[in-house]
Design a protein around this motif. Structure first.
Motif, short mmCIF file in Angstrom:
data_model
loop_
_atom_site.label_atom_id
_atom_site.label_comp_id
_atom_site.label_asym_id
_atom_site.label_seq_id
_atom_site.Cartn_x
_atom_site.Cartn_y
_atom_site.Cartn_z
N PHE A 57 -1.62 -3.01 11.44
CA PHE A 57 -2.70 -2.75 10.48
C PHE A 57 -2.42 -3.39 9.11
O PHE A 57 -3.14 -3.15 8.15
CB PHE A 57 -2.91 -1.25 10.31
N ALA A 58 -1.37 -4.22 9.06
CA ALA A 58 -1.02 -4.86 7.79
C ALA A 58 -2.14 -5.79 7.35
O ALA A 58 -2.75 -6.48 8.16
CB ALA A 58 0.28 -5.64 7.96
N PHE A 59 -2.46 -5.76 6.07
CA PHE A 59 -3.54 -6.64 5.59
C PHE A 59 -3.17 -7.32 4.29
O PHE A 59 -3.90 -8.18 3.80
CB PHE A 59 -4.84 -5.85 5.41
N THR A 60 -2.04 -6.97 3.67
CA THR A 60 -1.68 -7.62 2.41
C THR A 60 -0.17 -7.61 2.20
O THR A 60 0.54 -6.78 2.77
CB THR A 60 -2.37 -6.92 1.22
N GLN A 61 0.28 -8.56 1.39
CA GLN A 61 1.67 -8.58 0.94
C GLN A 61 1.72 -8.33 -0.57
O GLN A 61 2.80 -8.27 -1.15
CB GLN A 61 2.30 -9.95 1.24
N SER A 62 0.55 -8.25 -1.18
CA SER A 62 0.50 -8.17 -2.64
C SER A 62 0.96 -6.80 -3.14
O SER A 62 0.40 -5.77 -2.77
CB SER A 62 -0.93 -8.42 -3.12
N PRO A 63 1.99 -6.77 -3.99
CA PRO A 63 2.46 -5.49 -4.53
C PRO A 63 1.36 -4.72 -5.24
O PRO A 63 1.28 -3.50 -5.13
CB PRO A 63 3.56 -5.90 -5.51
N LYS A 64 0.50 -5.46 -5.96
CA LYS A 64 -0.54 -4.76 -6.73
C LYS A 64 -1.56 -4.11 -5.80
O LYS A 64 -2.08 -3.04 -6.09
CB LYS A 64 -1.21 -5.73 -7.69
N VAL A 65 -1.87 -4.79 -4.70
CA VAL A 65 -2.82 -4.21 -3.76
C VAL A 65 -2.21 -2.98 -3.08
O VAL A 65 -2.87 -1.96 -2.90
CB VAL A 65 -3.25 -5.26 -2.71
N LEU A 66 -0.93 -3.09 -2.75
CA LEU A 66 -0.26 -1.94 -2.14
C LEU A 66 -0.24 -0.75 -3.10
O LEU A 66 -0.45 0.40 -2.69
CB LEU A 66 1.17 -2.33 -1.74
N ALA A 67 -0.02 -1.06 -4.37
CA ALA A 67 -0.03 0.02 -5.37
C ALA A 67 -1.41 0.66 -5.44
O ALA A 67 -1.55 1.87 -5.61
CB ALA A 67 0.37 -0.54 -6.74
N ARG A 68 -2.44 -0.16 -5.27
CA ARG A 68 -3.80 0.37 -5.32
C ARG A 68 -4.09 1.28 -4.13
O ARG A 68 -4.74 2.31 -4.24
CB ARG A 68 -4.81 -0.78 -5.36
#
Length: 651
Positions: A57-68
């Motif tokens: 289900f991974a969709f991003t590597q971006s730290p900021k998106v993960l934080a969101r």
DNA sequence: GCCTACGAGCTCTACATGTC
DNA sequence: GACATGTAGAGCTCGTAGGC
């Protein structure tokens, strides 16, 4: 991803990007998220962060998106906590429906902050008395104190209960919360869907699909449309650009002053005074001083060099290359190559589309600006072996270098950018980096009159030309361009009426006759009367002169104008219509315009016509030119020669 | 239409700097 | 030295550009 800490995770991505996710936020029940009683929510949130980055289900590597994602889950968890729902398994479809409709109205209503802060104040009154300290009331209500700007109604309720006499001063803070945008809602709701999608790998999950019709359809039904970047008023744009150019031009002298004043403090103030006097115009109303004198327009030479100069450099790059903020921030030293003959090129990362380095053509002022910035941060880069362009020496006791603090609005206030009238209030224009990208498109479209959208699309690095057209079709922009055409037309008419320029060309002669008629109907000394007649003429006829390198086109988009315009003839394969429906001058040339009913020119274009005629003659005489082409060029040269003789009285 | 990846604007905190 | 003021940098919610 770093090891789990007690109260936070530091999530790392590519290019040294990272985001900190805090797990110590206070929940509505008064306990922090990382308190043992919230272990389930904490573990679920952490599992979802991992699932967003790794696995099926991974969709991003971006730290900021993960934080969101984490923020959304924690936010939903906080709402569940407030509603006494202990596990996500206990959430019902009705709960989801209630949550999403509340979430669309913003944080304050979702989390019922008014009621909670009233309850907290009531509970604390007996223990601590009135007034209850705000920080204590917020903590007791389980509202993070850094969200104070998001809870104006709750603050009003708090002040009403604790400081009744001060209510008038705080009531201005209350405003009706508008519905959030579709994009924002989508980002809030998407992680909720993951509570169902990832149900097998998380500690606590939803037992039903929350958005069977799709996350977007819910966000779309509840949210409002997104807005767009505003277009800078022309006078504001030109003022800040002129100021930035002046500061960059003065940059080397400013750096010398900074070094001189730091070497010899006893002479510093006098040196600043002399410098300010000598360069009063270039400094755009700013004075330099080593002492604090209370005026917002007086700055220390060091501040001028490490705060305002980088901002001026930034503005130059943004306005003349149309690069995005992120692309400018990531520039390296030595990013401008080329020479004055073949042109200058800025090497920058292209975000969003290419996602790699690429070269953008740029004028010499950009090269000067980048060189100046290289000079400002040279020692820092050498000392720390870094290539980043926008760095300056850091604080002596703390860090040895730091990224430049680019504050366009601060610079705009310093150089006294004109205020603008917004809703009948004279106020400072609020700048944002993206407005310069838009300004580039505005200036490009205005200067080249909708010509070559492909070139503009390349400069903006859009994959899809429709995205570029969004810029030039914008109603605000169209009205701006229309206004500029109107101004240009009036200026030319005034110039033709009062000299020294005389209109020529077929349409030029028509204008000349009208101006003569105006002069005959009014007193020769009545300049106000003439001005009035000119304005009436331009407005009644909706006359819009659009510039070309060889003159002006006065054709409108009416069927009769289009039928008679020389460039619209069926034998002209390059004929075209601009987006506002008038003949496209890029499909025309001197030969066509020389015989066109709508062409105006004057002495300012004389050199162009003469040079054009010469170059055509030379080309026709070239031994390598084919016979067919030679004849065509001779014919064109003849027409242009006659035009020159007739209009500029030249043999 | 759907979605991602950023930015804007706000506040707070810690620390540096200026003024008396 | 005490206090006032300035500022960088963090986190937060909400807004926006633009790819596919």
């Amino acid at each position: 991803m770093s090891e789990a800490l007690d109260d936070q995770w530091v999530v790392r991505g590519d290019h040294d990007e990272y985001a900190t996710i805090l797990f110590n936020e206070v929940m509505p029940d008064g306990y922090a998220l990382n308190h043992p009683r919230h272990t389930l929510l904490l573990k679920t949130t952490q599992s979802l962060i991992v699932a967003s980055r790794e696995g099926p289900f991974a969709f991003t590597q971006s730290p900021k998106v993960l934080a969101r994602v984490a923020r959304s889950i924690i936010g939903f968890g906080a709402w569940c906590n407030m509603e006494n729902i202990e596990r996500f398994e206990n959430v019902t479809p009705d709960d989801i429906a209630r949550f999403v409709s509340l979430a669309a109205t913003g944080y304050e209503r979702t989390m019922q902050t008014v009621r909670r802060i009233q309850d907290a104040t009531d509970a604390l009154r007996s223990a601590v008395g009135v007034p209850v300290p705000l920080a204590l009331a917020l903590q007791h209500a389980g509202i993070p104190s850094n969200l104070r700007s998001k809870i104006p109604r709750a603050l009003e309720a708090y002040y009403h209960m604790n400081y009744p006499l001060a209510l008038e001063t705080v009531s201005a803070r209350t405003e009706t919360k508008q519905t959030l945008t579709k994009g924002t809602l989508y980002q809030k709701f998407f992680p909720l869907d993951m509570l169902w999608q990832c149900r097998k790998s998380i500690s606590s999950a939803l037992v039903f699909e929350p958005f069977p019709a799709g996350v977007w359809s819910v966000a779309e039904s509840l949210g409002k449309d997104n807005g767009h970047t505003k277009t800078m008023p022309v006078n504001v744009c030109f003022h800040i650009l002129a100021a930035a150019v002046n500061w960059v031009t003065l940059g080397n002298a400013l750096l010398r002053l900074m070094h001189e004043t730091s070497r010899d403090p006893s002479k510093a103030e006098e040196a600043c005074l002399q410098f300010s006097k000598r360069h009063a115009n270039e400094l755009c109303g700013v004075s330099l001083s080593t002492r604090k004198l209370g005026s917002p327009y007086i700055v220390h030479p060091k501040t001028a060099c490490i705060t305002y100069l980088p901002t001026a450099v930034y503005i130059i790059i943004a306005a003349f290359t149309a690069r995005r903020d992120i692309e400018i921030s990531k520039l390296s030293a030595g990013s401008v190559t080329g020479n004055s003959e073949s042109g200058w090129w800025l090497k920058s990362y292209i975000a969003k589309t290419l996602r790699r380095d690429d070269f953008t053509p740029c004028p010499e002022i950009v090269k000067a600006a980048v060189c100046l910035m290289e000079k400002i941060g040279r020692e820092v880069r050498q000392e720390h072996a870094i290539s980043l362009l926008f760095v300056v020496p850091g604080d002596a006791n703390n860090c040895s270098y730091r990224r430049c603090a680019i504050d366009i609005n601060l610079f705009a206030r310093l150089v006294q950018t004109p205020k603008v009238m917004i809703e009948e209030i004279l106020t400072d224009w609020k700048f944002s980096p993206h407005q310069f990208r838009r300004a580039f498109a505005v200036l490009f479209v205005w200067r080249f009159e909708y010509a070559n959208i492909g070139a503009l699309s390349y400069q903006l690095r859009h994959f899809n030309i429709d995205m570029t057209l969004n810029y030039v079709r914008d109603a605000e922009l169209s009205s701006l361009i229309g206004e500029e055409y109107h101004k240009l037309t009036l200026e030319k008419m005034r110039s033709y009426a009062n000299g020294p320029e005389k209109p020529c060309g077929i349409f030029g002669n028509v204008l000349k006759k009208f101006i003569q008629r105006f002069r005959n109907t009014i007193s020769m000394t009545d300049e106000a009367g003439l001005e009035r007649k000119l304005v009436e003429f331009v407005e009644q006829r909706k006359l819009r002169l659009r510039a070309t390198p060889w003159g002006y086109c006065g054709a409108s988009g009416t069927p009769s104008n289009l039928r008679r315009a020389a460039c619209q003839s069926v034998i002209n394969p390059s004929r075209g219509i601009t987006l506002d429906g008038v003949p496209d001058s890029t499909g025309s040339d001197e030969y066509l315009c020389a015989r066109c009913h709508f062409h105006v020119t004057d002495s300012t274009r004389e050199d162009h016509w003469v040079a054009k005629q010469k170059s055509m003659e030379q080309a026709a005489r070239n031994a390598y030119t084919s016979e067919l082409l030679r004849r065509a060029q001779m014919e064109r040269s003849r027409v242009i020669r006659i035009f020159i003789q007739k209009n500029f009285n030249k043999e």
